[in-house]
Enzyme design. Structure first.
Site, PDB file in Angstrom:
ATOM      1  N   SER A 128     103.356  66.901  92.762  1.00 41.54           N
ATOM      2  CA  SER A 128     104.747  66.976  92.303  1.00 41.54           C
ATOM      3  C   SER A 128     104.981  68.245  91.513  1.00 41.54           C
ATOM      4  O   SER A 128     104.076  68.781  90.878  1.00 41.54           O
ATOM      5  CB  SER A 128     105.098  65.787  91.413  1.00 41.54           C
ATOM      6  N   LYS A 182     102.353  58.664  93.628  1.00 46.56           N
ATOM      7  CA  LYS A 182     103.317  59.756  93.800  1.00 46.56           C
ATOM      8  C   LYS A 182     104.656  59.187  94.271  1.00 46.56           C
ATOM      9  O   LYS A 182     105.729  59.618  93.828  1.00 46.56           O
ATOM     10  CB  LYS A 182     102.789  60.795  94.805  1.00 46.56           C
ATOM     11  N   HIS A 185     106.279  57.607  91.330  1.00 49.41           N
ATOM     12  CA  HIS A 185     106.762  58.731  90.515  1.00 49.41           C
ATOM     13  C   HIS A 185     108.128  59.194  91.034  1.00 49.41           C
ATOM     14  O   HIS A 185     109.074  59.386  90.272  1.00 49.41           O
ATOM     15  CB  HIS A 185     105.732  59.865  90.571  1.00 49.41           C
ATOM     16  N   ASN A 186     108.222  59.383  92.344  1.00 47.13           N
ATOM     17  CA  ASN A 186     109.502  59.833  92.914  1.00 47.13           C
ATOM     18  C   ASN A 186     110.589  58.788  92.712  1.00 47.13           C
ATOM     19  O   ASN A 186     111.753  59.130  92.477  1.00 47.13           O
ATOM     20  CB  ASN A 186     109.348  60.131  94.407  1.00 47.13           C
ATOM     21  N   GLU A 189     111.794  59.131  89.345  1.00 43.69           N
ATOM     22  CA  GLU A 189     112.625  60.350  89.326  1.00 43.69           C
ATOM     23  C   GLU A 189     114.051  60.026  89.804  1.00 43.69           C
ATOM     24  O   GLU A 189     115.037  60.473  89.197  1.00 43.69           O
ATOM     25  CB  GLU A 189     111.946  61.383  90.233  1.00 43.69           C
TER      26      GLU A 189
HETATM   27  P1  NBP Z   1     107.686  71.631 105.402  1.00 41.24           P
HETATM   28  O1  NBP Z   1     107.679  70.192 105.075  1.00 41.24           O
HETATM   29  O2  NBP Z   1     108.963  72.296 105.713  1.00 41.24           O
HETATM   30  O3  NBP Z   1     106.663  71.873 106.626  1.00 41.24           O
HETATM   31  C1  NBP Z   1     106.525  73.143 107.238  1.00 41.24           C
HETATM   32  C2  NBP Z   1     105.078  73.394 107.599  1.00 41.24           C
HETATM   33  O4  NBP Z   1     104.593  72.383 108.489  1.00 41.24           O
HETATM   34  C3  NBP Z   1     104.915  74.715 108.305  1.00 41.24           C
HETATM   35  O5  NBP Z   1     103.716  75.306 107.883  1.00 41.24           O
HETATM   36  C4  NBP Z   1     104.836  74.279 109.769  1.00 41.24           C
HETATM   37  O6  NBP Z   1     104.175  75.211 110.591  1.00 41.24           O
HETATM   38  C5  NBP Z   1     104.023  73.047 109.632  1.00 41.24           C
HETATM   39  N1  NBP Z   1     104.033  72.183 110.819  1.00 41.24           N
HETATM   40  C6  NBP Z   1     105.026  71.431 111.342  1.00 41.24           C
HETATM   41 BR1  NBP Z   1     106.734  71.392 110.719  1.00 41.24          BR
HETATM   42  N2  NBP Z   1     104.671  70.750 112.428  1.00 41.24           N
HETATM   43  C7  NBP Z   1     103.379  71.075 112.638  1.00 41.24           C
HETATM   44  C8  NBP Z   1     102.435  70.702 113.621  1.00 41.24           C
HETATM   45  N3  NBP Z   1     102.729  69.806 114.570  1.00 41.24           N
HETATM   46  N4  NBP Z   1     101.211  71.223 113.531  1.00 41.24           N
HETATM   47  C9  NBP Z   1     100.899  72.094 112.559  1.00 41.24           C
HETATM   48  N5  NBP Z   1     101.743  72.493 111.594  1.00 41.24           N
HETATM   49  C10 NBP Z   1     102.978  71.984 111.637  1.00 41.24           C
HETATM   50  O7  NBP Z   1     106.951  72.475 104.242  1.00 41.24           O
HETATM   51  P2  NBP Z   1     107.053  72.346 102.635  1.00 41.24           P
HETATM   52  O8  NBP Z   1     108.451  72.165 102.176  1.00 41.24           O
HETATM   53  O9  NBP Z   1     106.255  73.477 102.122  1.00 41.24           O
HETATM   54  O10 NBP Z   1     106.283  70.979 102.319  1.00 41.24           O
HETATM   55  C11 NBP Z   1     104.942  70.766 102.705  1.00 41.24           C
HETATM   56  C12 NBP Z   1     104.543  69.346 102.325  1.00 41.24           C
HETATM   57  O11 NBP Z   1     104.618  69.215 100.913  1.00 41.24           O
HETATM   58  C13 NBP Z   1     105.462  68.281 102.908  1.00 41.24           C
HETATM   59  O12 NBP Z   1     104.705  67.149 103.243  1.00 41.24           O
HETATM   60  C14 NBP Z   1     106.385  67.940 101.766  1.00 41.24           C
HETATM   61  O13 NBP Z   1     106.896  66.651 101.848  1.00 41.24           O
HETATM   62  C15 NBP Z   1     105.451  68.103 100.587  1.00 41.24           C
HETATM   63  N6  NBP Z   1     106.097  68.391  99.307  1.00 41.24           N
HETATM   64  C16 NBP Z   1     107.151  69.224  99.216  1.00 41.24           C
HETATM   65  C17 NBP Z   1     107.744  69.495  97.993  1.00 41.24           C
HETATM   66  C18 NBP Z   1     108.900  70.436  97.883  1.00 41.24           C
HETATM   67  O14 NBP Z   1     109.423  70.585  96.775  1.00 41.24           O
HETATM   68  N7  NBP Z   1     109.298  71.111  98.954  1.00 41.24           N
HETATM   69  C19 NBP Z   1     107.227  68.918  96.849  1.00 41.24           C
HETATM   70  C20 NBP Z   1     106.132  68.100  96.957  1.00 41.24           C
HETATM   71  C21 NBP Z   1     105.578  67.840  98.192  1.00 41.24           C
HETATM   72  P3  NBP Z   1     105.018  76.377 111.352  1.00 41.24           P
HETATM   73  O15 NBP Z   1     105.208  77.456 110.325  1.00 41.24           O
HETATM   74  O16 NBP Z   1     104.131  76.787 112.461  1.00 41.24           O
HETATM   75  O17 NBP Z   1     106.310  75.771 111.798  1.00 41.24           O
END
Ligand code: NBP
Length: 476
Positions: A128, A182, A185-186, A189
């Site tokens: 988080s 987690k 936690h959400n 939130e």
């Molecule tokens: P995203 O959730 O937007 O995911 C994008 C990534 O997933 C890219 O690297 C993409 O690769 C890859 N991907 C996908 Br889509 N499909 C794929 C597949 N079939 N095989 C391999 N790679 C694949 O990214 P994020 O916002 O950075 O979040 C990442 C994780 O962290 C998520 O699970 C999210 O829920 C979690 N999270 C996010 C936050 C936040 O604030 N954003 C906070 C806490 C946790 P590509 O570049 O080749 O398309």
């Protein structure tokens, strides 16, 4: 092979965590499905530390020291399964796969069971703190085999947020426990945000404050018991002026809240576990209601009644709202911790609520001064039946109670919706009630379905012959 950790999935979260590891002196192997993201990260931030660029999964795995540690940061769901499968095929027994995405904890339980059969260690880590936390220190909630934490823990603890020298990361428990906490936690939130929203609504519609005035109140609150990341950013959002119109930004944002689903998961899980998380549920439903735009448009102008009476003592009502917010927040956390206790019992996780309060003090979205109080409460009594019963919170609510009732009744008379304030107060009143109307419910159930009831003065189950002579029989 020289990298201590590999990160695959280099969108915003993965890139920032990879940079965080690198800044802490680790050599980080980088991988992303499309190489463009890997190269963009290296072009912009290659100077942050020692990175190993890889293109294929085989190259990526070969770049890692043994036991190999890979952190997956891809979109939660099918993508996670696909990536795990590719990695598992290339890795060896004893290696560690960490899923840092927002996975549903039941998926994590399934994945952990499947991978442990193949000799691989699977860690489901809730992370988080959003983008900023990922880069500068998130709260990390890793669940999985205890042995893997010995090798992995020091890395995670070093990149986590630190509060008073304590990392906001600890081994949570087996398999899905990290993602479960987690999720809760959400949920908390969501409840916290809804409560803050209701306070804002009251200032706006009961006291007639503008956004700037409300921002000042929140800024002031942030130097007291309510000090928290969410209160702090609330002040910043409310103070923001829209460049296009010159109005407060909040007044030009469409009032339909969206959600990605973790609040909904929390409530679904709470329903299954039979834990009343009313604050979280109201928050999820309030977002859904706000998003029912057509229905809301059609309902504007419905009667609000004639009982409206605005509060006359602005200072007193401001303090009332502060107290109502604090007391309702205690309830939301108490409910969340009840859900954690229930999950722990259901899955045999042996979770420690005090540890969670400790690691949530920094890095994460619900970080707050308040969590020190929760940590203390569980240190004093690890078997607390409810957080509300801890001496500190009990007294805080005693101080707040009249304010809390004034806020809920004033809002009700004015027709201002306060679902989370009101349901939290009702929860509190139900919890402390000597007799609940559930006795009647049991009578009704026995009447229409012969479901039986217990008596206050005898052991066993009883049934009244409702359609017969109405005498009582003992069952079993
Ligand atoms: P995203 O959730 O937007 O995911 C994008 C990534 O997933 C890219 O690297 C993409 O690769 C890859 N991907 C996908 Br889509 N499909 C794929 C597949 N079939 N095989 C391999 N790679 C694949 O990214 P994020 O916002 O950075 O979040 C990442 C994780 O962290 C998520 O699970 C999210 O829920 C979690 N999270 C996010 C936050 C936040 O604030 N954003 C906070 C806490 C946790 P590509 O570049 O080749 O398309």
């Amino acid at each position: 092979a020289r990298a201590q950790i590999g990160v695959t999935g280099l969108a915003v979260m993965g890139s920032n965590i990879a940079r965080n590891f690198a800044k802490h002196g680790y050599t980080v192997a980088l991988h992303n499905r499309s190489v463009a993201k890997t190269d963009a990260l290296l072009a912009e931030h290659g100077g942050d530390g020692d990175f190993v660029r890889t293109e294929t999964v085989e190259e990526f795995v070969a770049a890692l020291e043994k036991p190999r540690r890979v952190l997956i940061m891809v979109k939660a769901g099918d993508a996670t399964d696909a990536v795990i499968e590719e990695l598992a095929a290339a890795m060896e027994p004893g290696d560690i796969i960490i899923d840092g995405g927002n996975a549903l904890y039941t998926d994590t339980i399934r994945r952990e069971a499947a991978l442990s059969e193949r000799g691989l260690n699977f860690v489901g880590a809730g992370i988080s703190g959003g983008e900023e936390g990922a880069l500068n220190g998130p709260a990390i909630m890793p669940g999985g085999p205890k042995e893997s934490y010995e090798s992995l823990g020091p890395l995670l603890e070093s990149i986590a947020a630190q509060v008073d020298g304590t990392p906001c990361c600890t081994h949570i428990g087996p398999d899905g426990s990290g993602h479960f906490v987690k999720m809760v936690h959400n949920g908390i939130e969501y409840a916290d945000m809804q409560l803050i929203g209701e306070a804002y609504h009251l200032f706006r519609d009961a006291l007639g404050f503008d956004a700037g005035q409300i921002a000042e109140v929140f800024t002031q609150w942030n130097s007291g018991d309510l000090e928290s990341y969410l209160v702090e950013i609330t002040a910043e959002v409310l103070a923001q002026i829209d460049a296009k119109t010159g109005k407060p930004l909040v007044d030009v944002i469409v009032d339909a809240a969206e959600q990605k689903g973790t609040g909904r998961w929390t409530v679904k899980s709470a329903l299954d576990l039979g834990v009343p998380v009313t604050g979280i549920a109201e928050a999820v439903f309030a977002r859904a209601l706000s998003g029912s735009r057509a229905q809301r448009k059609a309902a504007v102008g419905l009667a609000s009644g004639t009982l409206a009476a605005k509060p006359t003592d602005v200072e007193q009502f401001t303090e009332d709202i502060r107290q109502a917010l604090y007391a309702s927040k205690v309830v939301a956390y108490a409910q969340g911790f009840d859900q954690i206790a229930a999950g722990s019992a259901e899955y045999d996780w042996d979770l420690h609520p005090g540890d969670l309060a400790t690691i949530w003090r920094g890095g994460c979205i619900i970080r707050a001064r308040f969590l020190n109080r929760i940590k203390d409460a569980y240190e004093q009594d690890p078997a607390l039946p409810s957080l509300i019963l801890a001496p500190y919170f009990r007294e805080a609510i005693e101080t707040a109670i009249d304010s809390w009732r004034r806020v809920v009744s004033t809002a009700t008379l004015l027709g201002i919706p306060v679902p989370a304030f009101a349901s939290s107060l009702s929860y509190y009143d139900a919890l402390r009630a000597e007799r609940l109307p559930a006795a009647l419910t049991q009578g009704q159930r026995d009447f229409f379905g012969a479901h039986t009831y217990e008596r206050i003065d005898a052991d066993g189950k009883f049934h009244t012959l409702w359609s017969g002579d109405r005498s009582e029989v003992s069952e079993g």
